[in-house]
Structure formats: C-alpha cells, structure tokens
Design a protein around this motif. Structure first.
Motif, mmCIF file in Angstrom:
data_model
loop_
_atom_site.group_PDB
_atom_site.id
_atom_site.type_symbol
_atom_site.label_atom_id
_atom_site.label_comp_id
_atom_site.label_asym_id
_atom_site.label_seq_id
_atom_site.Cartn_x
_atom_site.Cartn_y
_atom_site.Cartn_z
ATOM 1 N N HIS A 141 0.864 -1.177 0.000
ATOM 2 C CA HIS A 141 0.000 0.000 0.000
ATOM 3 C C HIS A 141 0.901 1.228 0.000
ATOM 4 N N PHE A 142 1.473 1.506 -1.134
ATOM 5 C CA PHE A 142 2.419 2.605 -1.279
ATOM 6 C C PHE A 142 1.721 3.925 -0.994
ATOM 7 N N ASP A 143 2.370 4.762 -0.216
ATOM 8 C CA ASP A 143 1.782 6.049 0.174
ATOM 9 C C ASP A 143 1.941 7.038 -0.986
ATOM 10 N N GLY A 144 0.853 7.253 -1.721
ATOM 11 C CA GLY A 144 0.897 8.170 -2.845
ATOM 12 C C GLY A 144 1.119 9.607 -2.438
ATOM 13 N N LYS A 145 0.938 9.903 -1.145
ATOM 14 C CA LYS A 145 1.161 11.281 -0.683
ATOM 15 C C LYS A 145 2.607 11.698 -0.908
ATOM 16 N N ASN A 146 3.543 10.728 -0.926
ATOM 17 C CA ASN A 146 4.950 11.053 -1.175
ATOM 18 C C ASN A 146 5.129 11.634 -2.576
ATOM 19 N N ILE A 147 4.412 11.068 -3.554
ATOM 20 C CA ILE A 147 4.478 11.594 -4.912
ATOM 21 C C ILE A 147 3.839 12.975 -4.965
ATOM 22 N N SER A 148 2.747 13.151 -4.241
ATOM 23 C CA SER A 148 2.081 14.455 -4.211
ATOM 24 C C SER A 148 3.004 15.534 -3.666
ATOM 25 N N ARG A 149 3.703 15.214 -2.567
ATOM 26 C CA ARG A 149 4.625 16.189 -1.972
ATOM 27 C C ARG A 149 5.783 16.487 -2.920
ATOM 28 N N LEU A 150 6.250 15.450 -3.619
ATOM 29 C CA LEU A 150 7.344 15.636 -4.560
ATOM 30 C C LEU A 150 6.922 16.586 -5.690
ATOM 31 N N LEU A 151 5.733 16.415 -6.214
ATOM 32 C CA LEU A 151 5.234 17.279 -7.279
ATOM 33 C C LEU A 151 5.170 18.738 -6.836
ATOM 34 N N LEU A 152 4.756 18.940 -5.606
ATOM 35 C CA LEU A 152 4.612 20.307 -5.103
ATOM 36 C C LEU A 152 5.955 20.991 -4.865
ATOM 37 N N HIS A 153 7.013 20.200 -4.631
ATOM 38 C CA HIS A 153 8.327 20.772 -4.346
ATOM 39 C C HIS A 153 9.109 21.121 -5.610
ATOM 40 N N LEU A 154 8.744 20.519 -6.732
ATOM 41 C CA LEU A 154 9.527 20.738 -7.944
ATOM 42 C C LEU A 154 9.342 22.149 -8.468
ATOM 43 N N LYS A 155 10.469 22.755 -8.883
ATOM 44 C CA LYS A 155 10.442 24.130 -9.383
ATOM 45 C C LYS A 155 10.415 24.191 -10.908
ATOM 46 N N GLY A 156 11.049 23.197 -11.549
ATOM 47 C CA GLY A 156 11.135 23.233 -12.996
ATOM 48 C C GLY A 156 9.859 22.757 -13.665
ATOM 49 N N ALA A 157 9.824 22.923 -14.984
ATOM 50 C CA ALA A 157 8.683 22.446 -15.765
ATOM 51 C C ALA A 157 8.784 20.935 -15.929
ATOM 52 N N ILE A 158 7.765 20.200 -15.517
ATOM 53 C CA ILE A 158 7.755 18.746 -15.628
ATOM 54 C C ILE A 158 7.331 18.383 -17.050
ATOM 55 N N THR A 159 8.267 17.872 -17.834
ATOM 56 C CA THR A 159 7.975 17.557 -19.228
ATOM 57 C C THR A 159 7.649 16.085 -19.445
ATOM 58 N N ASN A 160 8.078 15.208 -18.517
ATOM 59 C CA ASN A 160 7.873 13.768 -18.691
ATOM 60 C C ASN A 160 7.455 13.151 -17.363
ATOM 61 N N PHE A 161 6.323 12.465 -17.362
ATOM 62 C CA PHE A 161 5.832 11.797 -16.157
ATOM 63 C C PHE A 161 5.462 10.374 -16.519
ATOM 64 N N VAL A 162 6.098 9.407 -15.847
ATOM 65 C CA VAL A 162 5.847 7.987 -16.093
ATOM 66 C C VAL A 162 5.378 7.334 -14.803
ATOM 67 N N LEU A 163 4.228 6.673 -14.868
ATOM 68 C CA LEU A 163 3.698 5.925 -13.721
ATOM 69 C C LEU A 163 3.286 4.549 -14.214
ATOM 70 N N ASP A 164 4.148 3.570 -13.968
ATOM 71 C CA ASP A 164 3.912 2.182 -14.367
ATOM 72 C C ASP A 164 3.663 1.385 -13.088
ATOM 73 N N ILE A 165 2.391 1.132 -12.785
ATOM 74 C CA ILE A 165 1.998 0.557 -11.492
ATOM 75 C C ILE A 165 1.986 -0.963 -11.585
ATOM 76 N N PRO A 166 2.915 -1.653 -10.933
ATOM 77 C CA PRO A 166 2.933 -3.121 -10.971
ATOM 78 C C PRO A 166 1.849 -3.714 -10.072
ATOM 79 N N GLU A 167 1.704 -5.037 -10.167
ATOM 80 C CA GLU A 167 0.640 -5.732 -9.433
ATOM 81 C C GLU A 167 0.792 -5.610 -7.920
ATOM 82 N N PHE A 168 2.027 -5.520 -7.438
ATOM 83 C CA PHE A 168 2.227 -5.529 -5.988
ATOM 84 C C PHE A 168 2.089 -4.143 -5.361
ATOM 85 N N ILE A 169 1.649 -3.161 -6.146
ATOM 86 C CA ILE A 169 1.460 -1.810 -5.617
ATOM 87 C C ILE A 169 -0.016 -1.437 -5.674
#
Length: 409
Positions: free
Chosen positions: A80-108
């Motif tokens: 049960h990966f805490d998606g809030k970590n990704i949310s916090r990471l997105l909010l901290h980034l200063k640059g323009a996010i040009t590439n976002f990859v989310l490949d969710i395996p079965e165990f997540i």
C-alpha cells in the motif's frame, strides 16, 4: 575539501570542488539529474551545500517498474504505497515537468483519487510526455488528460476515460500508445483523426472495446510506425483482407508495421485469385503475430506483405494454430515464395511448428544476399523427432548470403 587546479600560462589557481559543482548552470544540472534514477537524483543533495535542493529542478519523474522494485527490494512493505509522497514531490519541484511515467505493478496499490489529482496537476502545467500503465485493474482517469494540448507523447494501459465535450484533438501529439484502453462516448478513431502530426500509433486490445476505422488511420501522412490488433477494426468481419492491406499501403512514410491477427475473422476473398502485390516501399520492420500457416487467408496476407516490401530488413512472425493438430494444407507457399523478388532481409525471428509452408518461407528468406541471422523458436513443436527433421531440412537449404546463420532454439 578537494581542490581543482586550473592552469593559465605559468600561474595556477586552486578552486574548491564544491564551488565547481555548485556553480554549474541550472540547465546543465537539470540535464544531469534527469538522467539518474529518481531515488539517486534526490540523493544528489549530499554533493555540496549548493546542491541541497537541486533535485527540485527535475523535469522528468519516472515511477516505473524498476523504481517500485527497488523499494520492494529495500525490505519496506510497499503493498500500500503512500501516494502522498508523490504528491509532496510534485509540489516541491520548481522546474517544468515535461515527462511523467507511472507504471503501477501488481504488488502496488495506489489510491485512485491520488492518481487523478496528479493528472489534473500535470495537465495544468503543460506536461509534454505522459505514461500511465495499470497492470492489475482498469483505472478510471479524469477527462482532464484530454485538455492537455501540449502533449507530444501519450501512453495509456488498462485505463478508461472519456474526452471533454469541447475536445478538439491533440494538435502536437507525435506518439499515441493505447493498450486495453476504453474511451467512453467517443470512438478511438475520433481521437486519431484529431491528432494530425502522429508518427507512432499503437492500439492493442484483445477485448474489442473500441472500434478503429482504418480509413482514419491512413489519413495520418506522417505515420512512421503502426502497431495494431486487427480484431479492433470497424466491421472487420465484413472486410476482405486485401482491402485492409491496400489501405495500409496508402501510408506514404510507414517504416515499421506490427499486426496481431488474434481473433481475426475476415470476409473470404472472392474465388481463389491471389492478391495483387501491395506496395510498402519504405517498410523496414514487419512483425506479424498469431499467424496460422494452415490458413489460406493468412498465408495470402504473409505473401502480400513480403512481396510488396522490397526494402524490408527485419521480419518477425509468431505462428499460432486454432487446432492442436493442424489440418491438411489447403495451398502451398512454394510457388508464391518464388515470386518475392530480391529480398533485402537481414534479421528474421520466427516462432513456428515446422509445417511445409513455413519451411518454404524460410527457403525464400535465405535468398536474401544481405541476410545475417534467422532465429527460429520451435517451442510449438512438442516432438523431438520433428525438431530433428526440421533441422535437417534447414541444413539442406541454399543460402545466398555467405554469413547467414540459422539458429534453432
């Protein structure tokens, strides 16, 4: 602190390494950290005082299978990966996010609401490359993904979504890859025809959920690579295969073609007349999956494609059969293969059963003077004696290329 010595004439100056690293231009730093795995990019904060928050310049966020496997290997319970970590990471980034990859395996297991919030956020900042693959279930996406007009590359797997009423297409989209994607209240063709710059198109789904009109695909004048499950074609059972391949030949820049014949039920060709060769002058790579070499219709498809692709360099054919014991051959490829002309094949991969038609096809491929390797997977052959007989036949075939190798695995 280590010193870096620079020389100018007879004088030399010592510069602290920390200053050298810290004084790099931001575009250089971004280029460096974007090339690192995400967890390593964040750790660059220990390089120097000035690099403490340089990871916030990241323009690419790749949460792929390797990323989650790394976390799993660390011993943490991430089912049960805490998606809030990704949310916090997105909010901290200063640059323009040009590439976002989310490949969710079965165990997540991720909260769907978190995923939807990320999509909304990324669309607002103008993401250019977006990949979302969901392995264990169909994920419902917000319609905001269709409002991101700056997208150049879009890849979705096991998702369901529907465009906004005001959707007018992706004017900048160069590649579109859909695998088991269901688009509500909109045919897949509508999405294709409104992306005029497409160079790469992949639509694969063994459960026909979205009908694809081939006439809309052939309007893509810039298309260079096409990967398609033929069972998704609109009115496929009412269409002759010769018409399908004729339409595909209208793509003027097509260089790579991958077709899956699984669950294909074409309208039979009139009489026994063979097709007129279809021209694919730019085609260099051809992949044909689920080909039944005991089927007259599928044999005609193979012959038409190879006859019309004089510049083909790489060929892959995955054979499949409706019956465990194939029925007697309706026709033979021997005569058809002799009309292929001078092939330019260099690499061939085959997964076959060793029918006579398959051996005839290999014989014609060995006529290519540029051939380097034919790799044959014989896992469809259960009898060891059959494998031996196939190997004996292959050894007797003439090879036009002095360096051609045949490997039977």
């Amino acid at each position: 602190m280590e010193l870096v010595h620079g020389r100018s004439g007879k004088s030399s100056k010592s510069v602290p390494l920390e200053d050298v690293i810290g004084s790099m231009p931001e575009n250089v730093i971004t280029n460096i950290i974007d090339r690192l795995p995400l967890q390593e990019a964040i750790r660059t904060g220990i390089l120097s005082r000035n690099w403490r928050y340089k990871w916030t310049l990241l323009s690419q966020l790749v949460f792929d299978y390797d990323f989650f496997l790394f976390l799993k290997g660390s011993g943490d319970d991430i089912m049960h990966f805490d998606g809030k970590n990704i949310s916090r990471l997105l909010l901290h980034l200063k640059g323009a996010i040009t590439n976002f990859v989310l490949d969710i395996p079965e165990f997540i297991k991720l909260d769907v609401e978190d995923v939807n919030h990320w999509i909304v956020f990324l669309c607002r900042i103008g993401i250019k490359k977006f990949t979302l693959i969901h392995e264990y279930d169909e994920l419902k996406l917000p319609a905001h993904i269709f409002s991101c007009l700056e997208l150049k590359h879009l890849e979705l797997g096991s998702c369901i979504s529907g465009p906004l009423p005001c959707f007018r297409g992706f004017p900048n989209l160069l590649s579109l890859q859909l695998d088991q994607v269901r688009i509500q209240d909109c045919k897949c063709g509508n999405l294709i025809v409104q992306s005029p710059l497409l160079e790469i198109l992949s639509i694969t789904d063994f459960v026909a959920r979205s009908e694809v009109n081939l006439a809309e695909i052939v309007k893509l004048e810039n298309l260079k690579e096409l990967n398609l499950s033929l069972c998704l074609l609109d009115n496929m059972t009412m269409t002759r295969p010769s018409n399908i391949f004729h339409q595909m030949s209208l793509l003027p820049r097509l260089q790579s073609l991958s077709l899956n014949f699984r669950k294909c039920k074409f309208l039979a060709e009139a009489g026994t007349q063979r097709w007129v060769s279809t021209a694919f002058p730019c085609l260099k790579t051809l992949k044909l999956n689920q080909i039944d070499f005991s089927s007259d219709t599928m044999l005609s498809c193979v012959v038409a494609m190879l006859s019309g692709a004089p510049n083909l360099q790489t060929l892959e054919i995955m054979a499949a059969y409706e019956n465990t014991i194939p029925p007697p051959l309706i026709c033979s490829l021997e005569g058809d293969c002799s009309n292929f002309g001078l092939l330019q094949l260099q690499y061939v991969v085959l997964n076959i059963r060793a029918l006579d038609n398959e051996v005839s096809l290999i014989k014609s491929m060995l006529g290519s003077p540029l051939l380097k390797k034919i790799l044959i997977f014989s896992n469809l052959i259960n009898d060891g004696n059959e494998k031996f007989r196939l190997a004996s036949k292959l050894l007797m075939l003439h090879r036009a290329s002095p360096v051609a190798e045949i490997m039977l695995l």
